[in-house]
Design an enzyme around this catalytic site. Structure first.
Site, PDB file in Angstrom:
ATOM      1  N   GLU A 103       0.792  -1.231   0.000  1.00  0.00           N
ATOM      2  CA  GLU A 103       0.000   0.000   0.000  1.00  0.00           C
ATOM      3  C   GLU A 103       0.831   1.292   0.000  1.00  0.00           C
ATOM      4  O   GLU A 103       0.783   2.084   0.950  1.00  0.00           O
ATOM      5  CB  GLU A 103      -0.969   0.012   1.186  1.00  0.00           C
TER       6      GLU A 103
ATOM      7  N   GLU B 196      -5.639  -8.535   0.748  1.00  0.00           N
ATOM      8  CA  GLU B 196      -6.357  -8.138   1.968  1.00  0.00           C
ATOM      9  C   GLU B 196      -7.805  -7.863   1.626  1.00  0.00           C
ATOM     10  O   GLU B 196      -8.114  -7.275   0.577  1.00  0.00           O
ATOM     11  CB  GLU B 196      -5.791  -6.839   2.578  1.00  0.00           C
TER      12      GLU B 196
END
Ligand code: NOJ
Length: 469
Positions: free
Chosen positions: A163, A374
């Site tokens: 991320e 995720e």
């Protein structure tokens, strides 16, 4: 339809959020060890000094994962356990820990899926300018190479970075993550470029070793949709996707930056300082990248900003995905919509947005290999007569796995699904109040582990390969 036999059902964690043992066995301090000690930065001053003590209890945790039938465990390596100062001196005990963790997974046939960088940067490098300093990228490549050499015989799946948008945007725009800088787009875009260059070099190094595994990167996947069908909303969505998706995905998958964004950054004076050699390396690494990991929680609903933008103070609560924030360039804002469902932290629940976004991705990039690295529900789980009844989490994962199934049916190439998270863990800014795990951790009772309702449910999903989803 069942999920294919080579589709991996997994769950994920990250070193700072679970390990604890912040200074045990020669680990050096990190940016987060320091940042969380600054008053007001985290909910009730929570930090990862102990976290859920996964460092000392990993055997118990992996045994529980095995009992659940997890096929793969995604975890991250704390750079400062191996290089306490970021570079130079190596701490053998750090290497030993990850060797043990990997071997423990393999003992049960659990595939280790390793993230090299999940935000905990050795403090020595943070002090030297973190991701704004190109030397951090060089040190990162040395760290990555060491991990390939030490673990690559058994680890066949590496994620270079987790991320980038989050640690760069919260680090240099919202000021909610280290180094806590606010509203500095020049630094924000520079940091992202330095990360992409480091990623490219690590990928090239990995391929030189011929370890016959795969390497990729995990990005936030938060596709933008206009709030209505107007031309302005379409424009807002296009603009949002260019800045929050293409800027991040293009350099990895296509080896170049999106022209639309480059042009605007040039006009604003926010274009990163880059060299031809860096751009060329990014270009050469793109075809070597094996997959993209997607962390999907919610889509963005966006509208174009009309006229002056009202000032909004970015706080810990509203900087981490809750709607209402204007884009850095004041072109659009994210909106909370009356007809949508939201979590307690105001994150939209939208399996439809997941399928729509995956289709969008396929249209734009073709049939790239994807892992959902995720997906999950942050909640305060109800405890009824001593049992953790996390039914909302079961519903959330069921709907989102259904979305994955639908996308696969439509031809999207998805090879695995990792729930966030395997076990309750430290939320970077929200402490232990926001839970995600299949395994509950009792902070009132010596961090004892307990299986939640979702644990039993997910076990059944894996055993039946999601047939009933
Ligand atoms: C994404 C991050 O990778 C993870 O560390 C975080 O806890 C979850 N999102 C939930 O916010």
């Amino acid at each position: 339809m069942k999920f294919a036999h080579d589709f991996l059902f997994g769950a994920a964690t990250a070193s700072y959020q679970v390990e604890g043992a912040w200074d045990q066995d020669g680990k050096g301090p990190t940016n987060w060890d320091e940042f969380t000690k600054i008053p007001g930065k985290t909910f009730e001053g929570t930090n990862g000094d102990v976290a859920v003590d996964h460092y000392n209890r990993y055997k118990e945790d992996i045994a529980l994962m095995a009992e659940m039938g997890l096929e793969s465990y995604r975890f991250s390596i704390s750079w400062a356990r191996i290089f306490p100062n970021g570079t130079g001196e190596i701490n053998q005990k750090g290497i030993d820990f990850y060797n043990n963790l990997i071997d423990e997974c393999l003992k049960y046939g659990i595939v280790p899926f390793v993230t090299l960088y999940h935000w905990d940067l050795p403090l020595a490098l943070e002090k030297e300018g973190a991701w704004l300093n190109k030397a951090t990228g060089d040190a990162y490549v040395e760290f990555a190479k060491l991990c390939f050499n030490e673990f690559g015989d058994r680890v066949k799946h590496f994620i270079t970075f987790n991320e980038t948008v989050v640690f760069c945007a919260l680090g240099y725009m919202a000021g909610a993550h280290p180094p806590g800088i606010q509203n500095d787009p020049k630094k924000y875009f520079q940091a992202t470029h330095n990360v992409f260059y480091a990623h490219a070099k690590a990928v090239i190094e990995y391929k030189k070793l011929n370890q016959f595994g795969e390497i990729g990167l995990s990005h936030v996947f938060s596709p933008a949709f206009g709030v209505d069908d107007s031309e302005e909303s379409h424009f807002a969505a296009m603009h949002a996707n260019q800045f929050s998706m293409n800027w991040f995905y293009d350099p990895i998958l296509l080896g170049k930056y999106p022209e639309y964004v480059v042009k605007q950054l040039q006009e604003e004076g926010n274009l990163p300082d880059w060299t031809d050699e860096e751009l060329q390396t990014i270009f050469e690494a793109a075809p070597l990248n094996d997959f993209m990991g997607l962390n999907y929680y919610q889509p963005q609903r966006v509208e174009k900003i009309q006229g002056d933008v009202e000032a909004r103070t970015i706080t810990r609560e509203n900087s981490t995905g809750s709607p209402g924030n204007p884009s850095y360039d004041n072109v659009y804002r994210t909106v909370k919509m009356a007809d949508k469902k939201y979590t307690k932290w105001d994150w939209e629940i939208s399996p439809e947005g997941f399928v729509g976004g995956l289709e969008m991705l396929k249209e734009h990039y073709g049939q790239i290999k994807l892992y959902i690295t995720e997906n999950g529900l942050g909640d305060e789980d109800p405890i009824i007569e001593g049992e953790v009844c996390d039914i909302p989490r079961i519903n959330f994962i069921k709907e989102h796995l259904g979305a994955v199934k639908e996308a696969v049916r439509r031809g999207v190439h998805i090879k695995g699904y990792y729930a966030w998270s395997a076990i309750d863990l430290l939320s970077w800014l929200n402490g232990y109040k926001k839970q995600y795990g299949f395994i509950y951790v009792d902070h009132q009772n010596g961090l004892a582990r307990k299986k939640k309702a979702s644990f039993h449910w997910f076990k059944d999903v894996i055993a039946t390969r999601g047939e009933d989803i």
